[in-house]
Structure formats: C-alpha cells, structure tokens
Motif scaffolding. Structure first.
Motif, mmCIF file in Angstrom:
data_model
loop_
_atom_site.group_PDB
_atom_site.id
_atom_site.type_symbol
_atom_site.label_atom_id
_atom_site.label_comp_id
_atom_site.label_asym_id
_atom_site.label_seq_id
_atom_site.Cartn_x
_atom_site.Cartn_y
_atom_site.Cartn_z
ATOM 1 N N ARG A 17 -71.815 45.264 20.140
ATOM 2 C CA ARG A 17 -72.649 46.116 19.205
ATOM 3 C C ARG A 17 -71.720 45.847 17.648
ATOM 4 O O ARG A 17 -72.096 45.766 16.702
ATOM 5 C CB ARG A 17 -72.272 47.254 19.626
ATOM 6 C CG ARG A 17 -73.546 47.842 20.640
ATOM 7 C CD ARG A 17 -73.457 49.401 20.870
ATOM 8 N NE ARG A 17 -74.471 49.440 22.008
ATOM 9 C CZ ARG A 17 -74.402 50.745 22.843
ATOM 10 N NH1 ARG A 17 -73.567 51.454 22.678
ATOM 11 N NH2 ARG A 17 -75.350 50.904 23.616
ATOM 12 N N TRP A 18 -70.437 45.955 17.842
ATOM 13 C CA TRP A 18 -69.645 45.882 16.397
ATOM 14 C C TRP A 18 -69.638 44.299 16.010
ATOM 15 O O TRP A 18 -69.489 44.311 14.758
ATOM 16 C CB TRP A 18 -68.288 46.130 16.768
ATOM 17 C CG TRP A 18 -68.055 47.694 16.324
ATOM 18 C CD1 TRP A 18 -67.916 48.809 17.331
ATOM 19 C CD2 TRP A 18 -67.861 48.351 14.983
ATOM 20 N NE1 TRP A 18 -67.808 50.197 16.496
ATOM 21 C CE2 TRP A 18 -67.894 49.932 15.310
ATOM 22 C CE3 TRP A 18 -68.013 47.662 13.733
ATOM 23 C CZ2 TRP A 18 -67.812 50.628 14.103
ATOM 24 C CZ3 TRP A 18 -67.922 48.945 12.854
ATOM 25 C CH2 TRP A 18 -67.812 49.975 12.868
ATOM 26 N N ALA A 19 -69.805 43.651 16.765
ATOM 27 C CA ALA A 19 -69.846 42.165 16.434
ATOM 28 C C ALA A 19 -71.329 42.045 15.581
ATOM 29 O O ALA A 19 -71.416 41.462 14.442
ATOM 30 C CB ALA A 19 -70.000 41.053 17.576
ATOM 31 N N TRP A 20 -72.438 42.735 16.117
ATOM 32 C CA TRP A 20 -73.713 42.641 15.394
ATOM 33 C C TRP A 20 -73.521 43.466 14.114
ATOM 34 O O TRP A 20 -74.243 43.099 13.105
ATOM 35 C CB TRP A 20 -74.681 43.327 16.436
ATOM 36 C CG TRP A 20 -75.654 42.248 16.958
ATOM 37 C CD1 TRP A 20 -77.022 42.340 16.963
ATOM 38 C CD2 TRP A 20 -75.247 41.200 17.817
ATOM 39 N NE1 TRP A 20 -77.441 41.342 17.541
ATOM 40 C CE2 TRP A 20 -76.429 40.414 18.060
ATOM 41 C CE3 TRP A 20 -74.120 40.584 18.088
ATOM 42 C CZ2 TRP A 20 -76.505 39.275 18.765
ATOM 43 C CZ3 TRP A 20 -74.110 39.341 18.757
ATOM 44 C CH2 TRP A 20 -75.528 38.743 18.985
ATOM 45 N N ASN A 21 -72.759 44.663 14.159
ATOM 46 C CA ASN A 21 -72.734 45.490 12.934
ATOM 47 C C ASN A 21 -71.879 44.811 11.710
ATOM 48 O O ASN A 21 -72.572 44.838 10.699
ATOM 49 C CB ASN A 21 -71.808 46.589 13.254
ATOM 50 C CG ASN A 21 -72.511 47.687 14.052
ATOM 51 O OD1 ASN A 21 -73.706 47.669 14.387
ATOM 52 N ND2 ASN A 21 -71.524 48.548 14.887
ATOM 53 N N ILE A 22 -71.060 43.897 11.971
ATOM 54 C CA ILE A 22 -70.331 43.271 10.908
ATOM 55 C C ILE A 22 -71.345 42.204 10.479
ATOM 56 O O ILE A 22 -71.219 41.923 9.339
ATOM 57 C CB ILE A 22 -69.021 42.442 11.580
ATOM 58 C CG1 ILE A 22 -68.031 43.440 12.038
ATOM 59 C CG2 ILE A 22 -68.617 41.456 10.630
ATOM 60 C CD1 ILE A 22 -67.452 44.332 10.701
ATOM 61 N N GLU A 23 -72.274 41.569 11.249
ATOM 62 C CA GLU A 23 -73.047 40.490 10.949
ATOM 63 C C GLU A 23 -73.984 40.913 9.970
ATOM 64 O O GLU A 23 -74.605 40.416 8.937
ATOM 65 C CB GLU A 23 -73.534 39.564 12.046
ATOM 66 C CG GLU A 23 -72.402 38.984 12.800
ATOM 67 C CD GLU A 23 -72.962 37.877 13.873
ATOM 68 O OE1 GLU A 23 -74.141 38.166 14.166
ATOM 69 O OE2 GLU A 23 -72.209 37.585 14.428
ATOM 70 N N ILE A 24 -74.707 42.210 10.318
ATOM 71 C CA ILE A 24 -75.648 42.733 9.704
ATOM 72 C C ILE A 24 -75.328 43.279 8.121
ATOM 73 O O ILE A 24 -76.020 43.036 7.168
ATOM 74 C CB ILE A 24 -76.236 43.766 10.375
ATOM 75 C CG1 ILE A 24 -76.904 43.501 11.462
ATOM 76 C CG2 ILE A 24 -77.280 44.778 9.417
ATOM 77 C CD1 ILE A 24 -77.294 44.740 12.752
#
Length: 536
Positions: free
Chosen positions: A479-486
């Motif tokens: 989830r946090w990996a996706w958050n940073i990318e978004i």
C-alpha cells in the motif's frame, strides 16, 4: 574530416545566436539575388544539401537498443528465486540492492559514454565496449555458483549486474543518433523506432523467461554446480544477443548526421538559439517519474505475486513471464500503429503524455489494496515451514512481514489485466512522446550529452526506486509503495500543466527552417479562418 561530423564538438554553452547576425547575413544574400527573399534564399541553400534518412542505420540502432535494454529486465522473473537458491541469506532488501546497483552503474557511465562519443566523433567504439561489458556481466552471472571469489554468492550477482549496468549506458547514444540522423519530417518516426526498440527490450525481458521455464530447476547438467536451467539460461541468451548486436554494429551501422546544420551553414547564418533549460529539466524529472514507476512494478512484481497470490517459485516465474509477454504485445502494437500511421505528424506530444500519465494513475487506483475489498492472504510461519519438511510454502510469511493479516488481496485478473493493457499502452505512449518532445526542445544540434543526462535521470530512478520501494514493501506492505508512486505521478502531471507553455520545440530562425517540420503538431496549429500558423 567528414563535414557531417564537424558539428559534434560544439558544447551546449555555444548554442547562442545573434539574430542581427542572421538578418545581416540573410540580407547580404538577398542583395545579390533578384526577387528572392532572405528567408527563401537561406532555406533553398540549406535544403539543397538535405539528404534522406538512412533507415538501415535506424533499424540497426533500434535492434542494438533492444539488446541493451533487455539486459536490464531479462532477469526480473528469475533473479529472485535464483538468488534464494544460491544464497539463502539474501533478503528482499538485498534483491532491491542488486537491481539498484545495475542502475547506479548505468547512471555513472552514461555521461562518460556521451563525452567519449563526442570527443572521438563516433558512437561505434562506445557501443562496442558496452556490448562487451554486458557479455562479461552475463558470464559472471551464469558462473556465479562456481566462481572462486572470497565472498558470498549474492555479492557475485551484485558484481555481475553492476558490470552489465556499465555496459548498458551505451543506450543513450542510440537515442541521440536517431535525433541527429533523421530529417525534420522523419524525426518523430526515427525516434519512435529507437525508443520503441529500447522500450520493447525493457518490457519483453521477463517474457523471454517463457522459453526457459521448460528447463525447470534441474535443467541441463554441464559440470558440478554449472547447470543451464530456468535461472541461468537468461544469461546465455543475453550473451547471444550481445554478440548479435556487435555484428550488426560492425557490418551495417553507418553514422550519418543529416539532422543538424553543417559548420559552414552555422558560420554563414549564425548559431542556433539556446534551448529552454527549464523545459529540459522538466523532461529529466518526468523521465525519473516514469522509470521510478516501471522499475518498481517490475522489481517487486515477483515478491508481490508470491505473497499476494500464493504462487510458488516456478509458478510465479511462468505467470509473470506470461504477463510480461502480453504487455509487450500491447506495447508492440502501440509502436506499430504509431509508426505505420506516422502519428508523430498528427498527435501532439503533450497530449499523448497527459494520456499516458493519466493511465498510470488509473492503474494504481485499480490495483490498490483498498481495505473495503475484503478477503485475506494465504499465510504461513516458521513452524509451518518446519512441518512442511522441505516442501515449498506459498503465501505471506507472518514471521517475515507484520502486515500479512491487514492486507486485502487484489483480484489477480484485475491486477494483471490492467497491467497488460493500461501499462502496456501507456508506457509506449509515454516513451514516444517524451523522447520526441525532448529532442525537439533541444533542436537540431548534437544531443549525446543531453541524452546522457536523460539516461542519468532514468538511472537515478532505477537506483533509488528499488531501494525505497523494497524497504517500504518489507516494512509496510504494497500500500505505501503505491501511495508514493501515486503522489509522484500526480506531482509530475501538475508540473506539466503549470509549465505547459514552455514544453514546445525550439523556435528556429528562418535560416534553419529546413531542419524543422513546418507541420509539426507540437509546434503549430492552423486557424481554419485565416490559415495562418501560430504558436501553441
């Protein structure tokens, strides 16, 4: 000295122009020619020396670009299980370090390669040296289990990938060549060919694993601890492709730089105006964003699939390879359509970039592990591993990750369906649009140095991305990996919207109009009422 190469010594700092000088020169020309305007005279003079694009060399550059780029992603599907097999002490963080080291080496070598190429006025020696280094890196990778080095095997793989990264820095020369070896009208198509070859290499690398999966882990025995199997066969394929690339460069690659003014033209009509450094900086940041996203999807893709979908090692290698093959097909079709219909003359590059960036945002939202999805991951712990008595367990190890029970799984068909379709199409569009507009912003001048720094920005993302994202993945889950990318994607889109008026091709003096397509959709738009040409 070949006059086609005399321009390659010029430094970016020399790219200033005195408009008065050009006007004076053009006026002088017109005074000797009856009923001929200065601009027409200069255009005719330059156009008379215009040549046609050498498509054979563009095709060779495309093929060599594919060979260089595939070295990066060829191992994504099998590197993690191979690393676990020869060195069980390796962690996900070290896996990320191996991937990042390749990119760090490429980032370090790219400016050196560009400077070397400019100094010797040729791309061939740097290209050949890069291919040789990639062969050496692949050989070390293949023989890693038996090399008598005073270190654990995970560091042997680290060295192998670092050497390969140094060699892959030659890719930036190929994009610079496509920009300067084509006419103004052919430039977008030539860039599409070369960037397409590079992008296809990046996306098709894991798909090659399909050819090696039937070998299994036992494979073909060569000697003690030397086996051609599903993990080591990619190295042999890499060696073969590099040898093929060397043959192509040696026999068929001819350097022609018809897309830049000759030295005598510059002396007669003046120098080119400076390019917009703010616009170029935006392109560097955008390239960082693009490669940050792509690298992270590929680097954590295998561990994520094993954890979220409970796939064992052989299953994940096969399924990830299938997904990459399908994504590569979508990307290939995008390039084919773009080249076949010459869309570079019809589609504005900024709009294509907006489309691609928006697609990346949609992909991350669709594949996000939203809490409302429901469901739980398949989990196991160390006691289960002991009870399995050597049988491989698949799922999320609760002794390794503390987020196994809180993460909700994404539908596997939704995840890979969007990965194949959305990322496949948008990545191709992104590559073509960014590289084309980047070249046009710089204008018809040698671009090896700028392309080298563009490669550095991408290399920086490929270095930092796996380190940051693998750490976030290990500690907090995807989830946090996706958050940073978004956040990164949205920030990049906002930056383009704010600076949109500066993201345009170099405004060419009339004397050098022959080096720019007058119907370039990135440069002009036609009013239906007045039929006049105005800047966008």
């Amino acid at each position: 000295m070949n006059p086609d190469h005399e321009h390659r010594d010029r430094k970016p700092s020399d790219d200033s122009i005195s408009i008065a000088t050009i006007e004076s020169s053009m006026s002088s020309d017109s005074s000797t020619t009856d009923n001929t305007s200065p601009s027409a005279s200069s255009r005719n003079s330059l156009s008379s020396r215009e040549q046609t694009t050498d498509w054979t060399s563009i095709y060779v550059a495309t093929s060599v670009g594919f060979v260089g780029a595939v070295q990066y992603s060829l191992y994504f599907a099998s590197l993690w299980p191979y690393l676990q097999t020869i060195d069980p002490t390796a962690s996900e963080n070290f896996f990320g370090l191996i991937i990042a080291t390749y990119s760090l080496a490429q980032m370090f070598a790219s400016p050196i390669v560009g400077t070397w190429s400019n100094k010797i006025r040729s791309s061939v020696p740097p290209l050949q040296m890069g291919l040789v280094l990639m062969i050496v890196g692949n050989m070390i990778y293949f023989f890693a289990p038996v090399l008598p080095l005073p270190m654990t095997k995970k560091y042997v793989l680290l060295i192998a990938r670092a050497i390969g990264g140094f060699g892959s820095a030659n890719v930036s020369l190929l994009k610079a060549y496509a920009s300067t070896a084509s006419t103004g009208g052919d430039r977008s198509k030539a860039i599409a060919y070369v960037t397409g070859g590079i992008a296809m290499g990046l996306t098709m690398g894991p798909a090659f694993q399909l050819f090696f999966t039937p070998l299994g882990t036992s494979g073909i025995f060569i000697a003690t601890n030397v086996v051609i199997n599903t993990y080591t066969a990619p190295a042999l394929a890499g060696i073969a492709m590099n040898v093929f690339g060397m043959v192509l460069v040696k026999k068929y690659f001819v350097e022609k730089h018809i897309g830049v003014p000759h030295k005598k033209d510059m002396e007669k009509y003046g120098k080119l105006p400076p390019y917009d450094r703010v616009a170029i900086s935006v392109c560097y940041v955008t390239r960082f964003c693009q490669m940050f996203i792509v690298t992270n999807l590929e680097s954590i893709g295998t561990p994520l699939a094993m954890t979220m979908f409970a796939w064992d090692r052989l299953t994940v290698v096969r399924n990830v390879a299938v997904a990459q093959a399908l994504q590569s097909f979508c990307a290939l079709m995008t390039y084919v359509i773009y080249i076949k219909f010459d869309l570079g003359k019809k589609i504005n590059s900024k709009r294509a970039l907006y489309f691609a960036i928006g697609g990346f945002i949609v992909f991350h939202l669709v594949t996000y592990s939203w809490p409302f999805l429901g469901g739980q991951l398949v989990v196991f712990n160390s006691l289960d591993i002991l009870a399995a008595n050597g049988t491989e367990l698949a799922g999320c190890n609760t002794d390794h990750f503390n987020w196994c029970h809180s993460l909700t799984p994404v539908n596997v068909w939704l995840f890979y369906g969007s990965y194949v379709l959305v990322v496949g199409v948008c990545l191709s569009s992104f590559n073509i649009a960014l590289n084309t507009l980047f070249s046009k912003i710089i204008g018809p001048r040698p671009q090896a140095a700028q392309q080298g720094w563009l490669q550095v920005s991408g290399g920086a993302a490929k270095f930092a991305g796996p380190l940051v994202i693998s750490g976030l993945y290990t500690e907090f889950g995807p989830r946090w990996a996706w958050n940073i990318e978004i956040v990164l994607i949205v920030s990049t889109l906002v930056m383009w919207l704010i600076l949109s008026n500066r993201m345009v091709p170099l405004r060419m003096p009339e004397a050098f109009a022959a080096y720019q397509d007058p119907n370039d959709p990135d440069l002009v738009k036609k009013s239906k009422k007045t039929k006049t040409v105005v800047p966008v």
